[in-house]
Design an enzyme around this catalytic site. Structure first.
Site, PDB file in Angstrom:
ATOM      1  N   CYS A  32       0.835  -1.205   0.000  1.00 24.58           N
ATOM      2  CA  CYS A  32       0.000   0.000   0.000  1.00 24.58           C
ATOM      3  C   CYS A  32       0.875   1.264   0.000  1.00 24.58           C
ATOM      4  O   CYS A  32       2.099   1.189   0.095  1.00 24.58           O
ATOM      5  CB  CYS A  32      -0.906  -0.013   1.228  1.00 24.58           C
ATOM      6  N   CYS A  44       3.119   1.543   2.985  1.00 22.12           N
ATOM      7  CA  CYS A  44       4.268   0.632   2.902  1.00 22.12           C
ATOM      8  C   CYS A  44       5.366   1.245   2.033  1.00 22.12           C
ATOM      9  O   CYS A  44       6.543   1.186   2.381  1.00 22.12           O
ATOM     10  CB  CYS A  44       3.848  -0.718   2.324  1.00 22.12           C
TER      11      CYS A  44
END
Length: 80
Positions: free
Chosen positions: A11, A14
């Protein structure tokens, strides 16, 4: 050489955590291998309940948030 792992499904948070980790490594001038772990079974093995997670030398140092580059740099110094 340090081993740094960014745990998460890939994501935006991340990716941001990976950027922060790379920035901290560059600032400190240390050698580190930064890798992404996207497999949920491997992530759960680190006892991460919320992503993103950050592991330095197989020790979970952060999960569920994006730490500051200064915090990551401190953790890296402690791991050396």
């Amino acid at each position: 050489m340090l081993s740094i792992k960014v745990l998460g499904p890939g994501c935006a948070n991340c990716r941001k955590l990976e950027e922060v980790a790379r920035e901290a490594v560059t600032t400190l001038g240390v050698e580190a291998e930064i890798s992404k772990v996207t497999d949920m079974q491997q992530i759960v093995a680190y006892d991460v309940l919320k992503t993103p997670g950050l592991v330095i030398n197989e020790k979970l140092v952060s999960s569920g948030r994006i730490p500051t580059p200064a915090s990551v740099a401190e953790w890296i110094r402690a791991a050396l």
